[in-house]
Design an enzyme around this catalytic site. Structure first.
Site, PDB file in Angstrom:
ATOM      1  N   TYR A 207      13.055  -4.151  -1.738  1.00 38.44           N
ATOM      2  CA  TYR A 207      11.787  -4.227  -2.451  1.00 38.44           C
ATOM      3  C   TYR A 207      10.934  -5.330  -1.813  1.00 38.44           C
ATOM      4  O   TYR A 207      10.542  -6.307  -2.460  1.00 38.44           O
ATOM      5  CB  TYR A 207      11.979  -4.446  -3.957  1.00 38.44           C
ATOM      6  CG  TYR A 207      10.861  -3.809  -4.754  1.00 38.44           C
ATOM      7  CD1 TYR A 207      10.795  -2.424  -4.871  1.00 38.44           C
ATOM      8  CD2 TYR A 207       9.870  -4.578  -5.342  1.00 38.44           C
ATOM      9  CE1 TYR A 207       9.755  -1.826  -5.565  1.00 38.44           C
ATOM     10  CE2 TYR A 207       8.832  -3.977  -6.034  1.00 38.44           C
ATOM     11  CZ  TYR A 207       8.775  -2.603  -6.149  1.00 38.44           C
ATOM     12  OH  TYR A 207       7.734  -2.013  -6.825  1.00 38.44           O
TER      13      TYR A 207
ATOM     14  N   GLY B 252       6.556 -12.276   1.396  1.00 38.57           N
ATOM     15  CA  GLY B 252       7.502 -13.358   1.669  1.00 38.57           C
ATOM     16  C   GLY B 252       8.578 -12.906   2.630  1.00 38.57           C
ATOM     17  O   GLY B 252       8.896 -13.596   3.615  1.00 38.57           O
ATOM     18  N   HIS B 253       9.146 -11.712   2.383  1.00 40.74           N
ATOM     19  CA  HIS B 253      10.109 -11.149   3.321  1.00 40.74           C
ATOM     20  C   HIS B 253       9.456 -10.903   4.683  1.00 40.74           C
ATOM     21  O   HIS B 253      10.068 -11.149   5.726  1.00 40.74           O
ATOM     22  CB  HIS B 253      10.656  -9.819   2.792  1.00 40.74           C
ATOM     23  CG  HIS B 253      11.417  -9.922   1.511  1.00 40.74           C
ATOM     24  ND1 HIS B 253      10.959  -9.363   0.336  1.00 40.74           N
ATOM     25  CD2 HIS B 253      12.603 -10.508   1.214  1.00 40.74           C
ATOM     26  CE1 HIS B 253      11.840  -9.590  -0.623  1.00 40.74           C
ATOM     27  NE2 HIS B 253      12.840 -10.293  -0.124  1.00 40.74           N
TER      28      HIS B 253
ATOM     29  N   ASP C 173      14.325 -19.930  -2.775  1.00 38.14           N
ATOM     30  CA  ASP C 173      15.656 -20.202  -3.303  1.00 38.14           C
ATOM     31  C   ASP C 173      16.260 -21.320  -2.462  1.00 38.14           C
ATOM     32  O   ASP C 173      17.099 -21.099  -1.574  1.00 38.14           O
ATOM     33  CB  ASP C 173      16.531 -18.953  -3.259  1.00 38.14           C
ATOM     34  CG  ASP C 173      17.794 -19.117  -4.102  1.00 38.14           C
ATOM     35  OD1 ASP C 173      18.183 -20.287  -4.341  1.00 38.14           O
ATOM     36  OD2 ASP C 173      18.383 -18.112  -4.507  1.00 38.14           O
TER      37      ASP C 173
ATOM     38  N   VAL D   2       6.107 -18.262   0.281  1.00 39.22           N
ATOM     39  CA  VAL D   2       4.841 -17.535   0.381  1.00 39.22           C
ATOM     40  C   VAL D   2       4.361 -17.240  -1.037  1.00 39.22           C
ATOM     41  O   VAL D   2       5.133 -16.799  -1.891  1.00 39.22           O
ATOM     42  CB  VAL D   2       5.005 -16.225   1.177  1.00 39.22           C
ATOM     43  CG1 VAL D   2       3.695 -15.448   1.221  1.00 39.22           C
ATOM     44  CG2 VAL D   2       5.485 -16.534   2.599  1.00 39.22           C
TER      45      VAL D   2
ATOM     46  N   SER E 110      10.526 -10.236  -5.690  1.00 38.61           N
ATOM     47  CA  SER E 110      10.703  -8.814  -6.018  1.00 38.61           C
ATOM     48  C   SER E 110      10.685  -8.598  -7.523  1.00 38.61           C
ATOM     49  O   SER E 110      10.327  -7.519  -7.997  1.00 38.61           O
ATOM     50  CB  SER E 110      12.024  -8.302  -5.438  1.00 38.61           C
ATOM     51  OG  SER E 110      12.021  -8.422  -4.032  1.00 38.61           O
TER      52      SER E 110
END
Length: 312
Positions: free
Chosen positions: A47, A51-52, A165, A191, A201
């Protein structure tokens, strides 16, 4: 972009890419060329959001081959957590990966990752006793175990994690150091949306009202940033800093605080309440976990104080 669902095929393709080298010329007998071909790895649960995408972009800058994994890992979810409802959208994820120039996407099933119930787990002690480790018992055992498995499958040189995290980054760095894993962890900045909400997500779970009130998280951290940079207000004590963050978050009627912690980073050691922020010699992290309805959000800010700063 190659889509792979089986471990054996994944290993074969990565080995072939290392042998071919960066320029496509076969270098199987040239150990120096094999070492120069960098494999970058971005592990995710899918998802995907921007950021990813920022992690993939960084991997594309630093590595010759970029591998993305998408796997919702069941052993890091507790019995009452959102494993079944965790958002999934494979087609959308693959489009993001293609856009960011990913070379290989690993999309295993649970049966492929855990063909039998795993009897071996990796546990990092101490660092997992606080923050999300305290709120989600066993969570980090599941994270470290699946990440170690992925490292063994892929053999990456560089692995990219988001600092949203921060505890996960600290725990995985400890694992890599303690077990002499031949991999470099590359932490990447958080982000955010234009209004400050950290990308996640799980943001999709929020109602319009919850999302609006969730902005208190980034607002509280922005105040931390301001006081830490001001030569006068950075004499604030840890207790006062905690109270300032708490009062900002509790201004939201929907906010249900799981934790607010102010710790050293990456050691995650607590600071004394009466200690002044300006007197702390180590990097400091202010970490939050707050629920809005059934949606648990995390966020943090890192105050870099140590003389030798990392590349985050």
């Amino acid at each position: 972009m190659i889509i792979v669902r089986e471990v054996a095929q994944l290993r074969k393709i990565i080995a072939e890419r290392r042998q071919l080298g960066t320029n496509g010329a076969k270098t199987i007998n040239d150990s120096a060329s094999l070492q120069q071909h960098k494999v970058g790895f971005v592990p995710t649960m899918g998802y995907l959001h921007e950021g990813h995408a920022s992690l993939m972009h960084k991997a594309r800058e630093m590595a010759d081959t970029v591998v993305l994994s998408i796997f919702v890992n069941p052993i890091q979810f507790g019995p009452n957590e959102d494993l079944e409802s965790y958002p999934r959208d494979e087609a959308r994820d693959l489009e993001v990966a293609r856009r960011e120039g990913v070379d290989i996407v690993f999309l295993p099933t649970v049966a492929e990752m855990y063909p039998q119930p795993t009897q071996t787990k990796i546990r990092v002690s101490a660092l997992t006793d606080r923050l999300c480790g305290a709120s989600r018992p066993g969570h980090f055992d599941g994270v470290t175990t699946v990440v170690a498995k992925l490292f063994n499958m892929i053999g990456p040189d560089l692995v990219f994690f988001g600092m949203k995290d921060a505890q996960q980054v600290a725990v995985l760095q400890q694992m890599v150091t303690d077990l002499n894993m031949n991999v470099t962890i590359v932490p990447c900045p958080i982000v955010r949306e234009a209004d400050g909400l950290a990308l996640s997500s799980r943001n999709v779970y929020l109602s319009a009202e919850q999302r609006e009130q969730a902005l208190v998280l980034s607002q509280s951290l922005r105040k931390v940033q301001e006081v830490s940079e001001d030569i006068v207000t950075n004499t604030i004590t840890i207790r006062q800093l905690h109270q300032m963050v708490e009062s900002t978050i509790t201004s939201s009627p929907l906010a249900d605080i799981d934790y607010i912690e102010i710790l050293t980073f990456p050691g995650l050691e607590p600071l004394l309440p009466e200690q002044r922020l300006c007197d702390v010699q180590e990097d400091v992290i202010v970490a939050l976990a707050v629920k809005f309805g059934n949606t648990r959000l995390i966020d943090n800010i890192r105050i870099q104080k140590a003389e030798v700063l990392s590349h985050v």
